[in-house]
Design a protein around this motif. Sequence first.
Motif, PDB file in Angstrom:
ATOM      1  N   SER A 155       0.841  -1.352   0.121  1.00  0.00           N
ATOM      2  CA  SER A 155       0.088  -0.001  -0.003  1.00  0.00           C
ATOM      3  C   SER A 155       0.774   1.234  -0.093  1.00  0.00           C
ATOM      4  CB  SER A 155      -0.871   0.077   1.211  1.00  0.00           C
ATOM      5  OG  SER A 155      -0.013   0.098   2.487  1.00  0.00           O
ATOM      6  N   VAL A 156       0.321   2.315  -0.937  1.00  0.00           N
ATOM      7  CA  VAL A 156       1.449   3.402  -1.054  1.00  0.00           C
ATOM      8  C   VAL A 156       0.381   4.662  -0.576  1.00  0.00           C
ATOM      9  CG1 VAL A 156       2.836   2.393  -2.440  1.00  0.00           C
ATOM     10  CG2 VAL A 156       0.836   3.608  -3.401  1.00  0.00           C
ATOM     11  N   ASP A 157       1.108   5.873  -0.228  1.00  0.00           N
ATOM     12  CA  ASP A 157       0.407   6.709   0.015  1.00  0.00           C
ATOM     13  C   ASP A 157       1.184   8.150  -0.195  1.00  0.00           C
ATOM     14  OD1 ASP A 157      -1.588   7.964   3.345  1.00  0.00           O
ATOM     15  OD2 ASP A 157      -1.611   8.637   1.074  1.00  0.00           O
ATOM     16  N   ARG A 158       0.481   9.491  -0.307  1.00  0.00           N
ATOM     17  CA  ARG A 158       1.139  10.777  -0.500  1.00  0.00           C
ATOM     18  C   ARG A 158       2.339  10.623  -1.579  1.00  0.00           C
ATOM     19  NH1 ARG A 158       3.242  12.372   5.597  1.00  0.00           N
ATOM     20  NH2 ARG A 158       1.033  11.731   6.741  1.00  0.00           N
ATOM     21  N   PRO A 159       1.579  10.648  -3.165  1.00  0.00           N
ATOM     22  CA  PRO A 159       2.549  10.826  -4.135  1.00  0.00           C
ATOM     23  C   PRO A 159       3.046  12.333  -3.859  1.00  0.00           C
ATOM     24  CG  PRO A 159       0.241  10.118  -4.867  1.00  0.00           C
ATOM     25  CD  PRO A 159       0.280  10.416  -3.264  1.00  0.00           C
ATOM     26  N   ARG A 160       4.411  12.372  -4.125  1.00  0.00           N
ATOM     27  CA  ARG A 160       5.186  13.524  -4.168  1.00  0.00           C
ATOM     28  C   ARG A 160       4.585  14.741  -5.232  1.00  0.00           C
ATOM     29  NH1 ARG A 160       9.565   9.981  -2.868  1.00  0.00           N
ATOM     30  NH2 ARG A 160      10.331  10.254  -0.931  1.00  0.00           N
ATOM     31  N   ASN A 161       4.113  14.391  -5.943  1.00  0.00           N
ATOM     32  CA  ASN A 161       3.469  15.552  -7.027  1.00  0.00           C
ATOM     33  C   ASN A 161       2.257  15.647  -6.488  1.00  0.00           C
ATOM     34  OD1 ASN A 161       2.016  13.218  -7.777  1.00  0.00           O
ATOM     35  ND2 ASN A 161       3.108  13.518  -9.969  1.00  0.00           N
ATOM     36  N   GLY A 162       1.476  15.237  -5.448  1.00  0.00           N
ATOM     37  CA  GLY A 162       0.309  15.375  -5.111  1.00  0.00           C
ATOM     38  C   GLY A 162      -0.972  14.862  -5.956  1.00  0.00           C
ATOM     39  N   ARG A 163      -0.716  14.176  -6.927  1.00  0.00           N
ATOM     40  CA  ARG A 163      -1.640  13.729  -7.866  1.00  0.00           C
ATOM     41  C   ARG A 163      -1.684  12.281  -7.738  1.00  0.00           C
ATOM     42  NH1 ARG A 163      -3.280  17.744 -11.754  1.00  0.00           N
ATOM     43  NH2 ARG A 163      -1.946  19.734 -11.452  1.00  0.00           N
ATOM     44  N   HIS A 164      -2.912  11.746  -8.525  1.00  0.00           N
ATOM     45  CA  HIS A 164      -3.117  10.431  -8.689  1.00  0.00           C
ATOM     46  C   HIS A 164      -2.286   9.986  -9.673  1.00  0.00           C
ATOM     47  CE1 HIS A 164      -7.678  10.604  -7.428  1.00  0.00           C
ATOM     48  NE2 HIS A 164      -6.718  10.879  -6.251  1.00  0.00           N
ATOM     49  N   PRO A 165      -1.531   8.958  -9.663  1.00  0.00           N
ATOM     50  CA  PRO A 165      -0.529   8.513 -10.596  1.00  0.00           C
ATOM     51  C   PRO A 165      -1.049   8.206 -12.143  1.00  0.00           C
ATOM     52  CG  PRO A 165      -1.175   6.547  -9.492  1.00  0.00           C
ATOM     53  CD  PRO A 165      -1.590   7.797  -8.721  1.00  0.00           C
ATOM     54  N   GLY A 166      -0.523   8.767 -13.352  1.00  0.00           N
ATOM     55  CA  GLY A 166      -1.019   8.734 -14.631  1.00  0.00           C
ATOM     56  C   GLY A 166      -0.605   6.915 -14.961  1.00  0.00           C
ATOM     57  N   PRO A 167      -0.660   6.884 -16.303  1.00  0.00           N
ATOM     58  CA  PRO A 167      -0.674   5.543 -16.693  1.00  0.00           C
ATOM     59  C   PRO A 167       0.599   5.171 -16.491  1.00  0.00           C
ATOM     60  CG  PRO A 167      -1.849   6.936 -18.329  1.00  0.00           C
ATOM     61  CD  PRO A 167      -1.233   7.852 -17.432  1.00  0.00           C
ATOM     62  N   TRP A 168       1.785   5.815 -16.636  1.00  0.00           N
ATOM     63  CA  TRP A 168       3.214   5.598 -16.732  1.00  0.00           C
ATOM     64  C   TRP A 168       3.546   5.055 -15.202  1.00  0.00           C
ATOM     65  CZ3 TRP A 168       7.223   2.954 -17.292  1.00  0.00           C
ATOM     66  CH2 TRP A 168       8.584   3.268 -16.675  1.00  0.00           C
ATOM     67  N   GLY A 169       2.979   5.712 -14.226  1.00  0.00           N
ATOM     68  CA  GLY A 169       3.085   5.645 -12.848  1.00  0.00           C
ATOM     69  C   GLY A 169       2.570   4.511 -12.319  1.00  0.00           C
ATOM     70  N   ARG A 170       1.351   4.222 -13.020  1.00  0.00           N
ATOM     71  CA  ARG A 170       0.711   2.753 -12.571  1.00  0.00           C
ATOM     72  C   ARG A 170       1.217   1.777 -13.210  1.00  0.00           C
ATOM     73  NH1 ARG A 170      -5.285   4.853 -14.678  1.00  0.00           N
ATOM     74  NH2 ARG A 170      -5.362   6.837 -13.452  1.00  0.00           N
ATOM     75  N   GLU A 171       1.986   1.801 -14.111  1.00  0.00           N
ATOM     76  CA  GLU A 171       2.741   0.640 -14.745  1.00  0.00           C
ATOM     77  C   GLU A 171       4.097   0.610 -14.009  1.00  0.00           C
ATOM     78  OE1 GLU A 171       5.102  -0.464 -19.040  1.00  0.00           O
ATOM     79  OE2 GLU A 171       3.976   1.365 -18.884  1.00  0.00           O
ATOM     80  N   ALA A 172       4.622   1.587 -13.567  1.00  0.00           N
ATOM     81  CA  ALA A 172       6.016   1.420 -12.855  1.00  0.00           C
ATOM     82  C   ALA A 172       5.584   0.780 -11.666  1.00  0.00           C
ATOM     83  CB  ALA A 172       6.604   2.773 -12.586  1.00  0.00           C
ATOM     84  N   LEU A 173       4.593   1.094 -10.777  1.00  0.00           N
ATOM     85  CA  LEU A 173       4.107   0.688  -9.296  1.00  0.00           C
ATOM     86  C   LEU A 173       3.882  -0.993  -9.906  1.00  0.00           C
ATOM     87  CD1 LEU A 173       3.661   0.845  -6.619  1.00  0.00           C
ATOM     88  CD2 LEU A 173       1.383   1.500  -6.873  1.00  0.00           C
ATOM     89  N   GLN A 174       3.107  -1.527 -10.802  1.00  0.00           N
ATOM     90  CA  GLN A 174       2.794  -2.627 -11.167  1.00  0.00           C
ATOM     91  C   GLN A 174       3.917  -3.463 -11.295  1.00  0.00           C
ATOM     92  OE1 GLN A 174      -1.143  -3.331 -13.285  1.00  0.00           O
ATOM     93  NE2 GLN A 174      -0.052  -5.030 -14.354  1.00  0.00           N
ATOM     94  N   MET A 175       4.867  -2.930 -12.257  1.00  0.00           N
ATOM     95  CA  MET A 175       6.031  -3.608 -12.222  1.00  0.00           C
ATOM     96  C   MET A 175       6.838  -3.825 -11.238  1.00  0.00           C
ATOM     97  SD  MET A 175       9.015  -2.349 -15.198  1.00  0.00           S
ATOM     98  CE  MET A 175       7.696  -2.435 -16.692  1.00  0.00           C
ATOM     99  N   TYR A 176       6.835  -2.829 -10.496  1.00  0.00           N
ATOM    100  CA  TYR A 176       7.773  -2.988  -9.321  1.00  0.00           C
ATOM    101  C   TYR A 176       7.224  -4.224  -8.262  1.00  0.00           C
ATOM    102  CZ  TYR A 176      10.051  -1.795  -4.956  1.00  0.00           C
ATOM    103  OH  TYR A 176      10.932  -1.592  -3.918  1.00  0.00           O
ATOM    104  N   ALA A 177       5.852  -4.123  -8.016  1.00  0.00           N
ATOM    105  CA  ALA A 177       4.938  -5.003  -7.245  1.00  0.00           C
ATOM    106  C   ALA A 177       5.396  -6.582  -7.854  1.00  0.00           C
ATOM    107  CB  ALA A 177       3.679  -4.841  -7.235  1.00  0.00           C
ATOM    108  N   SER A 178       5.540  -6.708  -8.963  1.00  0.00           N
ATOM    109  CA  SER A 178       5.847  -7.907  -9.757  1.00  0.00           C
ATOM    110  C   SER A 178       7.352  -8.317  -9.500  1.00  0.00           C
ATOM    111  CB  SER A 178       5.677  -7.828 -11.343  1.00  0.00           C
ATOM    112  OG  SER A 178       6.163  -9.121 -11.895  1.00  0.00           O
TER     113      SER A 178
END
Length: 549
Positions: A155-178
């Motif tokens: 579980s993650v919280d408080r993106p440093r840019n203050g925004r919901h992650p975009g498509p690239w941020g989501r892909e990066a998080l999903q890849m990292y979880a894998s």
Amino acid sequence: METESEPYVRLATLRQLHQVVADLNTARSLADTVQAVADGIVAGLNYELACVNLVRPDGDLIVSAFAGSAAAEALITGRVGSRSSWDRRLSMGEAWGDLRFIPHSEGWVLLEDDVPQWHTDGPAPRFEDEWHPHDRLYAPMYTSASARELLGVISVDRPRNGRHPGPWGREALQMYASQAAIAISNARLRSNMQRALIRLEREQQALRASEESFRQAFEYAPSGMAIAEMGGDQYGRLLRANDALCRLLGRPASVMRRYSFADLVHPEDIGTLLRTSAEGGRAELRLGRRDGTYVWVSLRNSVVADTADGPRFLLTHVEDIEERKRHELQLAHRASHDALTGLPNSAELRSRLAARLCERPFAASAPEGTPGFEPPYGYDEYDYEHGFGFSPAAGAAGAYDGHVHSVAPTGGDIDDGTKGLAVLFCDLDGFKSINDRFGHHTGDAVLIEVARRLTTGVRDGDTVARLGGDEFVVLADGLGSADAADLAVRLRNAIIPPIRVDGRAVRVGASFGIGWAECGMTVEEVLNSADQRMYIEKRSRSKVHRRAG
């Protein structure tokens, strides 16, 4: 349409992600690995808080690591949330691939369940994708892509840019979880193996009882294991290989006994194997399968004795790391190649150019009148100023102590026989009007086709790179002036035929400038030289067209 700075931000994030993924696999214990997973979120994915919840044997999830807040870590680490509560959370909200996002407008119903959490209050969002303190974003970790057995949840919280992650941020998080799931699974296997080996070591004192325990641990280990000879003429020959190793390499145990690891290793990795210590050595290399393919593995060696005073043998643990290596190579490729065309990007182009240039310009002979000095043995000529020898037999460009210098032809358009590293700067003519008239989809298709035609038109070993926009660069070594001019003509002729996109034929022209990479020049000087020659050629052609009109 992405902004001008976004590719650089993405490249920086890819490099950070590559580093934190690599760090996951260097932790020594399961606890260190889980903490590295949490720390990697904060260090490489631009979130302020990260929590790792692992599935226990009873199915519930325990908070195993926290990063970003010492107060939160002390409050919730070690607390347990029921599996039913977690299943409810992972079925709510919005599915972003494997990720699950629960907005604050829905998350209030979870405030009273038994999942440990840390949150603060905050004002209502000011714009649509602003992050709210009660927003929740979960990245499930599964044991494998096929089994889909839940290993845990990040579980993650408080993106440093203050925004919901975009498509690239989501892909990066999903890849990292894998990757985190692979690292945690491997850490558990290592932990279990370490416990088994410790137990074996103690049981060896019980003589024959230890032999049976070792046999069971060896034969039924989930990872590959092998025992090899350490002395005599048969040093390194495999005496035993467990079932997991035989399955990994597709070879029966009877066949495995004919080989050593030196017989099975990829030719490029033989040096890595030879440098690996027998006692406590570790290496990552490729081993050959029966079908002729290779698999990436991690080898870890230890020395065991048959009895207290008996012969010693090499025990090797072989861990399959193919999936991790594939992801690492994908990350490295994405960091160095253009996402649209697949060509090397600007950074990779500059890296390849820099590898061919040194700071000292080439000097083929000594000053006249140097008395009583003979070039050192093996050199035909000598650079007296810098003390470097030169032998024309080392190549047309010359070589100083193993460095092959890049030199440029001096005859202009007349070929003087010198072969050098040609830098062809290509700018597409009329591309902007295609983008403006037919849209970026058509423009992208044109760039992809131009990249294909350029790649087809050069030799194996030449580099075709996309510098940015509609600009391309070709690096072609071993060419003279006439060769480079001929290559530019052939590439221009390959580009100008019509390109069909969605049933429509469009055309672009191409202007080429030919520069030469010479030692003593910087990368930017080389590229600017080719760019200027391209600009001169384009202006010259424009004047010709106006006179013809």
